[in-house]
Design a protein around this motif. Structure first.
Motif, PDB file in Angstrom:
ATOM      1  N   TRP A 119       0.850  -1.191   0.000  1.00  0.00           N
ATOM      2  CA  TRP A 119       0.000   0.000   0.000  1.00  0.00           C
ATOM      3  C   TRP A 119       0.887   1.241   0.000  1.00  0.00           C
ATOM      4  O   TRP A 119       1.905   1.283   0.692  1.00  0.00           O
ATOM      5  CB  TRP A 119      -0.900   0.037   1.232  1.00  0.00           C
ATOM      6  CG  TRP A 119      -2.018  -0.957   1.262  1.00  0.00           C
ATOM      7  CD1 TRP A 119      -2.235  -1.917   2.206  1.00  0.00           C
ATOM      8  CD2 TRP A 119      -3.097  -1.069   0.332  1.00  0.00           C
ATOM      9  NE1 TRP A 119      -3.371  -2.626   1.907  1.00  0.00           N
ATOM     10  CE2 TRP A 119      -3.919  -2.126   0.767  1.00  0.00           C
ATOM     11  CE3 TRP A 119      -3.439  -0.374  -0.846  1.00  0.00           C
ATOM     12  CZ2 TRP A 119      -5.070  -2.514   0.066  1.00  0.00           C
ATOM     13  CZ3 TRP A 119      -4.587  -0.767  -1.528  1.00  0.00           C
ATOM     14  CH2 TRP A 119      -5.382  -1.814  -1.075  1.00  0.00           C
TER      15      TRP A 119
ATOM     16  N   LEU B 218      -4.964   6.653  -1.389  1.00  0.00           N
ATOM     17  CA  LEU B 218      -4.458   5.309  -1.132  1.00  0.00           C
ATOM     18  C   LEU B 218      -4.514   4.474  -2.395  1.00  0.00           C
ATOM     19  O   LEU B 218      -5.555   4.421  -3.060  1.00  0.00           O
ATOM     20  CB  LEU B 218      -5.285   4.636  -0.030  1.00  0.00           C
ATOM     21  CG  LEU B 218      -4.832   3.231   0.364  1.00  0.00           C
ATOM     22  CD1 LEU B 218      -3.521   3.278   1.148  1.00  0.00           C
ATOM     23  CD2 LEU B 218      -5.916   2.528   1.181  1.00  0.00           C
TER      24      LEU B 218
ATOM     25  N   GLY C 299      -1.868   7.036   5.958  1.00  0.00           N
ATOM     26  CA  GLY C 299      -2.475   8.338   5.694  1.00  0.00           C
ATOM     27  C   GLY C 299      -2.040   9.379   6.705  1.00  0.00           C
ATOM     28  O   GLY C 299      -1.804  10.544   6.355  1.00  0.00           O
TER      29      GLY C 299
ATOM     30  N   HIS D 104       0.595   5.734   0.056  1.00  0.00           N
ATOM     31  CA  HIS D 104      -0.308   6.868   0.256  1.00  0.00           C
ATOM     32  C   HIS D 104       0.320   8.130  -0.315  1.00  0.00           C
ATOM     33  O   HIS D 104       1.515   8.396  -0.139  1.00  0.00           O
ATOM     34  CB  HIS D 104      -0.623   7.082   1.734  1.00  0.00           C
ATOM     35  CG  HIS D 104      -1.885   7.850   1.949  1.00  0.00           C
ATOM     36  ND1 HIS D 104      -1.996   9.209   1.680  1.00  0.00           N
ATOM     37  CD2 HIS D 104      -3.111   7.464   2.380  1.00  0.00           C
ATOM     38  CE1 HIS D 104      -3.212   9.614   1.944  1.00  0.00           C
ATOM     39  NE2 HIS D 104      -3.920   8.579   2.367  1.00  0.00           N
TER      40      HIS D 104
ATOM     41  N   TYR E 294       5.271   4.764   1.821  1.00  0.00           N
ATOM     42  CA  TYR E 294       4.899   3.350   1.884  1.00  0.00           C
ATOM     43  C   TYR E 294       5.817   2.654   2.878  1.00  0.00           C
ATOM     44  O   TYR E 294       6.796   3.224   3.371  1.00  0.00           O
ATOM     45  CB  TYR E 294       5.063   2.702   0.496  1.00  0.00           C
ATOM     46  CG  TYR E 294       6.447   2.864  -0.077  1.00  0.00           C
ATOM     47  CD1 TYR E 294       7.444   1.914   0.145  1.00  0.00           C
ATOM     48  CD2 TYR E 294       6.783   3.994  -0.824  1.00  0.00           C
ATOM     49  CE1 TYR E 294       8.718   2.086  -0.354  1.00  0.00           C
ATOM     50  CE2 TYR E 294       8.054   4.180  -1.322  1.00  0.00           C
ATOM     51  CZ  TYR E 294       9.024   3.216  -1.094  1.00  0.00           C
ATOM     52  OH  TYR E 294      10.298   3.397  -1.577  1.00  0.00           O
TER      53      TYR E 294
ATOM     54  N   PRO F 103      -3.274   1.062   6.332  1.00  0.00           N
ATOM     55  CA  PRO F 103      -3.510   2.181   5.422  1.00  0.00           C
ATOM     56  C   PRO F 103      -3.867   3.471   6.151  1.00  0.00           C
ATOM     57  O   PRO F 103      -3.471   4.556   5.731  1.00  0.00           O
ATOM     58  CB  PRO F 103      -4.666   1.678   4.549  1.00  0.00           C
ATOM     59  CG  PRO F 103      -4.491   0.199   4.529  1.00  0.00           C
ATOM     60  CD  PRO F 103      -4.009  -0.144   5.911  1.00  0.00           C
TER      61      PRO F 103
END
Length: 267
Positions: free
Chosen positions: A124, A229, A161, A126, A148, A157
Motif C-alpha cells: 500500500w 491510497l 495516511g 499513500h 509506503y 492504510p
C-alpha cells in the motif's frame, strides 16, 4: 475527510462525495492481520471482464485481503507478461522528460521500469503530494510523492495516511529539527527526486519510505487521481524505484471505491 462514528470510520470519497464505511475487525480477525479496518462491500460487485488477469480471484474486503488479492492478480516475482500486458505496462518517455533527462533523476525509474514490474514488491502507498493537474482529467503523465512501508503488516492504510499528512505539513516550513529540515526542503522544492528516503522517527515510529512516483495516466482508474491510497509496485532493492500498480490488477473493492471499472487490455 474522515470522521469517527461509534465503532466504525466513515470515509468520504473526494471525487464523488459518497461515503465508504470502514468497519473495525473483530479480535479474532485482528489476530490474523494487523490492518484493523475493512471496507463494507456494496450490494452488488462489479463484474470482472473476462480479459482481466486472474479472473478466478475472489474479491476480498479487508485491507490485508485486498493486498493479497492484488498480489494474486499481478503474480509472484519474477513475473512474465504477455505482449499485450507489456504494452499496457510500458511507461513512455514524454518529449519533456526526454528533454530534461540529463538533469532530472525522474528518468532513472523510467529506465528501470521493466525490472520494477518484473521483480517489484506490492505494498500500500499513500499520496503525500502530486502535480495539481493529476486531480483532473488529462493526458499528461506527471510526478508526485508517495509514502509506503516495505513491511506492510506493520502499518495500516490509516496509519500511512497519517504519516502522509505529517510529511505534507512540513512543506513550506523551516523546521529546526535536523531530521525534518531536508524533508521540508525536498517537498517544498518539488523538483528534488527521492527513491526510498527514510521517514524520520519524529513523523513515524514505524519504518516507512518516500519515493518520487511518475503517475502514468493510463495506469490510473479514470486516468486521474481520485484518492490518496493505492497499491504500489516497489523495487525490493535500493534505489527503491516505485510505480503505481496499474489499475488492471487492483482489488475489486478499491476499484469500486474509485468508482471505476477494471480496464480491459485492447488487443
Amino acid at each position: 475527510m474522515s470522521v469517527k462514528i461509534d465503532s466504525a470510520e466513515i470515509v468520504q470519497c473526494p471525487k464523488c462525495s459518497k461515503k465508504l464505511r470502514l468497519a473495525k475487525q473483530s479480535p479474532s480477525e485482528a489476530a490474523g492481520a494487523s490492518d484493523a479496518t475493512e471496507p463494507r462491500p456494496r450490494a452488488t460487485n462489479t463484474p470482472q471482464p473476462p480479459s482481466s488477469p486472474a479472473a478466478a480471484v475472489q474479491p476480498q474486503t479487508t485491507w490485508p485481503g485486498m493486498l493479497n488479492e492484488t498480489r494474486q492478480r499481478f503474480g509472484n516475482a519474477p513475473r512474465t507478461f504477455s505482449d499485450d500486458e507489456k504494452a499496457y505496462l510500458r511507461v513512455k518517455f514524454s518529449f519533456l522528460t526526454r528533454l530534461l533527462s540529463s538533469a532530472d533523476k525522474l528518468c532513472q525509474p523510467l529506465a528501470a521500469q521493466e525490472s520494477v514490474f518484473r521483480d517489484g514488491v506490492i505494498v500500500w502507498g499513500h499520496l503525500i503530494q502530486a502535480n495539481n493537474q493529476l486531480f483532473q482529467p488529462g493526458k499528461r503523465d506527471l510526478p508526485g510523492e508517495m509514502v509506503y512501508a516495505l513491511n506492510p503488516p506493520n502499518i495500516t492504510p490509516e496509519e500511512l495516511g497519517q504519516v502522509a499528512a505529517g510529511l505534507g505539513s512540513l512543506k513550506g516550513t523551516r523546521p529546526a529539527a535536523p531530521a525534518l529540515a531536508p524533508i521540508a526542503n525536498y517537498l517544498t522544492d518539488e523538483y528534488i527526486r527521492v527513491f526510498g528516503l527514510p521517514v524520520p522517527p519524529a513523523i513515524s515510529a514505524k519504518p516507512c519510505m518516500i519515493s518520487t512516483v511518475y503517475f502514468v495516466r493510463h495506469h490510473l482508474p479514470n486516468w486521474m487521481l481520485s484518492d490518496g491510497l493505492m497499491p504500489l509496485v516497489v523495487s525490493p532493492r535500493t534505489p527503491h524505484f516505485a510505480f503505481v500498480l496499474p489499475a488492471l490488477y487492483w482489488p475489486e473493492m478499491l476499484l469500486q471505491h474509485w468508482q471505476a471499472a477494471r480496464p480491459v487490455i485492447r488487443k
